[in-house]
Design a protein around this motif. Structure first.
Motif, PDB file in Angstrom:
ATOM      1  N   ALA A 181       0.832  -1.207   0.000  1.00 38.62           N
ATOM      2  CA  ALA A 181       0.000   0.000   0.000  1.00 38.62           C
ATOM      3  C   ALA A 181       0.864   1.254   0.000  1.00 38.62           C
ATOM      4  CB  ALA A 181      -0.937  -0.010   1.204  1.00 38.62           C
ATOM      5  N   GLN A 182       1.919   1.244   0.789  1.00 33.45           N
ATOM      6  CA  GLN A 182       2.801   2.407   0.828  1.00 33.45           C
ATOM      7  C   GLN A 182       3.505   2.605  -0.518  1.00 33.45           C
ATOM      8  OE1 GLN A 182       4.857   1.335   4.641  1.00 33.45           O
ATOM      9  NE2 GLN A 182       4.563   3.516   5.029  1.00 33.45           N
ATOM     10  N   ALA A 183       3.903   1.516  -1.152  1.00 36.57           N
ATOM     11  CA  ALA A 183       4.542   1.628  -2.467  1.00 36.57           C
ATOM     12  C   ALA A 183       3.582   2.244  -3.483  1.00 36.57           C
ATOM     13  CB  ALA A 183       5.012   0.255  -2.930  1.00 36.57           C
ATOM     14  N   VAL A 184       2.316   1.839  -3.445  1.00 32.83           N
ATOM     15  CA  VAL A 184       1.315   2.408  -4.350  1.00 32.83           C
ATOM     16  C   VAL A 184       1.142   3.899  -4.075  1.00 32.83           C
ATOM     17  CG1 VAL A 184      -1.152   2.400  -4.914  1.00 32.83           C
ATOM     18  CG2 VAL A 184       0.101   0.244  -4.785  1.00 32.83           C
ATOM     19  N   LEU A 185       1.043   4.275  -2.809  1.00 29.36           N
ATOM     20  CA  LEU A 185       0.875   5.693  -2.466  1.00 29.36           C
ATOM     21  C   LEU A 185       2.073   6.527  -2.913  1.00 29.36           C
ATOM     22  CD1 LEU A 185      -0.753   5.314   1.052  1.00 29.36           C
ATOM     23  CD2 LEU A 185      -1.823   6.345  -0.971  1.00 29.36           C
ATOM     24  N   LEU A 186       3.279   6.013  -2.687  1.00 35.56           N
ATOM     25  CA  LEU A 186       4.464   6.759  -3.125  1.00 35.56           C
ATOM     26  C   LEU A 186       4.529   6.849  -4.650  1.00 35.56           C
ATOM     27  CD1 LEU A 186       7.222   5.583  -0.625  1.00 35.56           C
ATOM     28  CD2 LEU A 186       6.254   7.870  -0.858  1.00 35.56           C
ATOM     29  N   ASN A 187       4.165   5.766  -5.316  1.00 35.89           N
ATOM     30  CA  ASN A 187       4.139   5.778  -6.781  1.00 35.89           C
ATOM     31  C   ASN A 187       3.128   6.802  -7.290  1.00 35.89           C
ATOM     32  OD1 ASN A 187       4.924   4.895  -9.358  1.00 35.89           O
ATOM     33  ND2 ASN A 187       3.193   3.483  -9.447  1.00 35.89           N
ATOM     34  N   MET A 188       1.974   6.836  -6.652  1.00 35.69           N
ATOM     35  CA  MET A 188       0.944   7.797  -7.029  1.00 35.69           C
ATOM     36  C   MET A 188       1.429   9.227  -6.783  1.00 35.69           C
ATOM     37  SD  MET A 188      -3.036   8.198  -5.698  1.00 35.69           S
ATOM     38  CE  MET A 188      -2.765   6.923  -4.561  1.00 35.69           C
ATOM     39  N   GLY A 189       2.088   9.450  -5.677  1.00 39.73           N
ATOM     40  CA  GLY A 189       2.544  10.791  -5.324  1.00 39.73           C
ATOM     41  C   GLY A 189       3.677  11.304  -6.181  1.00 39.73           C
ATOM     42  N   THR A 190       4.407  10.404  -6.833  1.00 38.82           N
ATOM     43  CA  THR A 190       5.543  10.818  -7.668  1.00 38.82           C
ATOM     44  C   THR A 190       5.263  10.638  -9.150  1.00 38.82           C
ATOM     45  OG1 THR A 190       6.555   8.631  -7.451  1.00 38.82           O
ATOM     46  CG2 THR A 190       7.241  10.326  -5.866  1.00 38.82           C
ATOM     47  N   GLY A 191       4.010  10.438  -9.515  1.00 42.19           N
ATOM     48  CA  GLY A 191       3.653  10.254 -10.927  1.00 42.19           C
ATOM     49  C   GLY A 191       3.927  11.508 -11.744  1.00 42.19           C
ATOM     50  N   HIS A 192       4.133  11.332 -13.058  1.00 37.73           N
ATOM     51  CA  HIS A 192       4.483  12.443 -13.953  1.00 37.73           C
ATOM     52  C   HIS A 192       3.351  13.437 -14.131  1.00 37.73           C
ATOM     53  CE1 HIS A 192       8.366  10.852 -15.025  1.00 37.73           C
ATOM     54  NE2 HIS A 192       7.822   9.666 -15.221  1.00 37.73           N
ATOM     55  N   ASP A 193       2.139  12.952 -14.243  1.00 35.33           N
ATOM     56  CA  ASP A 193       1.036  13.855 -14.553  1.00 35.33           C
ATOM     57  C   ASP A 193       0.033  13.974 -13.408  1.00 35.33           C
ATOM     58  OD1 ASP A 193       0.519  11.214 -15.010  1.00 35.33           O
ATOM     59  OD2 ASP A 193      -0.818  11.534 -16.700  1.00 35.33           O
ATOM     60  N   VAL A 194       0.553  14.092 -12.189  1.00 30.75           N
ATOM     61  CA  VAL A 194      -0.326  14.286 -11.031  1.00 30.75           C
ATOM     62  C   VAL A 194      -0.205  15.722 -10.557  1.00 30.75           C
ATOM     63  CG1 VAL A 194      -0.238  11.880 -10.286  1.00 30.75           C
ATOM     64  CG2 VAL A 194       1.384  13.492  -9.358  1.00 30.75           C
ATOM     65  N   SER A 195      -1.262  16.213  -9.980  1.00 29.00           N
ATOM     66  CA  SER A 195      -1.238  17.581  -9.456  1.00 29.00           C
ATOM     67  C   SER A 195      -0.515  17.604  -8.109  1.00 29.00           C
ATOM     68  CB  SER A 195      -2.662  18.101  -9.288  1.00 29.00           C
ATOM     69  OG  SER A 195      -3.311  17.394  -8.247  1.00 29.00           O
ATOM     70  N   GLY A 196      -0.170  18.812  -7.690  1.00 34.58           N
ATOM     71  CA  GLY A 196       0.473  18.965  -6.392  1.00 34.58           C
ATOM     72  C   GLY A 196      -0.399  18.484  -5.252  1.00 34.58           C
ATOM     73  N   ALA A 197      -1.716  18.720  -5.380  1.00 33.79           N
ATOM     74  CA  ALA A 197      -2.637  18.284  -4.322  1.00 33.79           C
ATOM     75  C   ALA A 197      -2.650  16.766  -4.191  1.00 33.79           C
ATOM     76  CB  ALA A 197      -4.046  18.800  -4.620  1.00 33.79           C
ATOM     77  N   VAL A 198      -2.597  16.067  -5.317  1.00 30.27           N
ATOM     78  CA  VAL A 198      -2.576  14.591  -5.282  1.00 30.27           C
ATOM     79  C   VAL A 198      -1.271  14.107  -4.662  1.00 30.27           C
ATOM     80  CG1 VAL A 198      -2.527  12.515  -6.718  1.00 30.27           C
ATOM     81  CG2 VAL A 198      -4.182  14.321  -7.205  1.00 30.27           C
ATOM     82  N   SER A 199      -0.158  14.758  -5.012  1.00 30.35           N
ATOM     83  CA  SER A 199       1.136  14.370  -4.423  1.00 30.35           C
ATOM     84  C   SER A 199       1.138  14.558  -2.918  1.00 30.35           C
ATOM     85  CB  SER A 199       2.270  15.189  -5.040  1.00 30.35           C
ATOM     86  OG  SER A 199       2.518  14.794  -6.362  1.00 30.35           O
ATOM     87  N   VAL A 200       0.614  15.699  -2.479  1.00 29.28           N
ATOM     88  CA  VAL A 200       0.561  15.978  -1.039  1.00 29.28           C
ATOM     89  C   VAL A 200      -0.350  14.970  -0.343  1.00 29.28           C
ATOM     90  CG1 VAL A 200      -0.202  17.645   0.706  1.00 29.28           C
ATOM     91  CG2 VAL A 200       1.142  18.409  -1.251  1.00 29.28           C
ATOM     92  N   ALA A 201      -1.522  14.720  -0.927  1.00 34.44           N
ATOM     93  CA  ALA A 201      -2.466  13.770  -0.317  1.00 34.44           C
ATOM     94  C   ALA A 201      -1.864  12.368  -0.249  1.00 34.44           C
ATOM     95  CB  ALA A 201      -3.770  13.752  -1.107  1.00 34.44           C
ATOM     96  N   ALA A 202      -1.187  11.942  -1.311  1.00 33.31           N
ATOM     97  CA  ALA A 202      -0.577  10.612  -1.317  1.00 33.31           C
ATOM     98  C   ALA A 202       0.551  10.524  -0.287  1.00 33.31           C
ATOM     99  CB  ALA A 202      -0.058  10.275  -2.709  1.00 33.31           C
ATOM    100  N   GLY A 203       1.371  11.564  -0.211  1.00 34.36           N
ATOM    101  CA  GLY A 203       2.476  11.564   0.753  1.00 34.36           C
ATOM    102  C   GLY A 203       1.997  11.566   2.190  1.00 34.36           C
ATOM    103  N   LEU A 204       1.000  12.390   2.481  1.00 36.14           N
ATOM    104  CA  LEU A 204       0.456  12.422   3.843  1.00 36.14           C
ATOM    105  C   LEU A 204      -0.270  11.129   4.186  1.00 36.14           C
ATOM    106  CD1 LEU A 204      -0.820  16.118   4.081  1.00 36.14           C
ATOM    107  CD2 LEU A 204       1.244  15.117   5.111  1.00 36.14           C
ATOM    108  N   SER A 205      -0.961  10.554   3.202  1.00 33.60           N
ATOM    109  CA  SER A 205      -1.619   9.259   3.434  1.00 33.60           C
ATOM    110  C   SER A 205      -0.590   8.189   3.743  1.00 33.60           C
ATOM    111  CB  SER A 205      -2.439   8.847   2.203  1.00 33.60           C
ATOM    112  OG  SER A 205      -3.493   9.733   1.997  1.00 33.60           O
ATOM    113  N   ASP A 206       0.529   8.222   3.031  1.00 31.41           N
ATOM    114  CA  ASP A 206       1.607   7.257   3.273  1.00 31.41           C
ATOM    115  C   ASP A 206       2.150   7.403   4.690  1.00 31.41           C
ATOM    116  OD1 ASP A 206       3.550   5.251   2.543  1.00 31.41           O
ATOM    117  OD2 ASP A 206       5.005   6.888   2.413  1.00 31.41           O
ATOM    118  N   ALA A 207       2.349   8.647   5.132  1.00 30.22           N
ATOM    119  CA  ALA A 207       2.843   8.882   6.498  1.00 30.22           C
ATOM    120  C   ALA A 207       1.828   8.401   7.533  1.00 30.22           C
ATOM    121  CB  ALA A 207       3.152  10.366   6.694  1.00 30.22           C
TER     122      ALA A 207
END
Length: 168
Positions: free
Chosen positions: A46-72
């Motif tokens: 699950a953490q790998a998926v969240l980090l992958n989602m947060g570092t994707g090429h075409d994701v917005s900053g909000a998605v990156s922040v949400a994925a990173g905080l969800s991972d934490a």
């Protein structure tokens, strides 16, 4: 008035088959041992998926922040779960160990490190320093450190995106 729980065992007779309570605790401990790797492995995925989602090429900053905080957040919840599982595992180990001592039985329920040390003297297991280092680390600690490290990466990702406004 609530009855106070006592964890000390009354001395049972020295001989006889294990009673039902011993069998239940032993079966529960074995079931936990059989599943001990499943929770951390699922959390790691699950953490790998969240980090992958947060570092994707075409994701917005909000998605990156949400994925990173969800991972934490997942890391904190997972750490709590792993520590609780270990605490319960040690409590059952201690109960079974004490029960076996009181009955005068051979100690079947020992810590794995203790069993390995006893086996080394009998079997003469050959292991180099790296092997001893890797085998000497208790698995729950490895999973705990890995989970918290991935959670920290998620937090760093979120902080980076918030402070720079850039996605990774």
């Amino acid at each position: 008035m609530a009855q106070e729980h006592q964890y000390e065992l009354d001395p049972p007779p020295k001989r006889g088959a294990p009673d039902a309570q011993y069998q239940v605790v032993a079966a529960r401990r074995q079931a936990v041992e059989d599943r001990a790797w499943q929770v951390p492995a699922i959390i790691f995925a699950a953490q790998a998926v969240l980090l992958n989602m947060g570092t994707g090429h075409d994701v917005s900053g909000a998605v990156s922040v949400a994925a990173g905080l969800s991972d934490a957040f997942v890391a904190i919840m997972a750490a709590n779960l792993i520590m609780r599982q270990r605490r319960n595992q040690l409590a059952e180990y201690a109960w079974l160990h004490d029960y076996e001592l009181l009955h005068g039985w051979d100690l079947a329920h020992r810590e794995s490190d203790e069993r390995a040390r006893r086996a080394e003297g009998v079997i003469k297991i050959k292991m180099n320093r790296a092997g001893k280092l890797v085998a000497g680390v208790q698995p729950h600690r490895t999973w705990l450190i890995g989970t918290l490290t991935l959670g920290l990466l998620g937090l760093v990702l979120s902080i980076y995106v918030i402070t720079t406004g850039k996605t990774v």
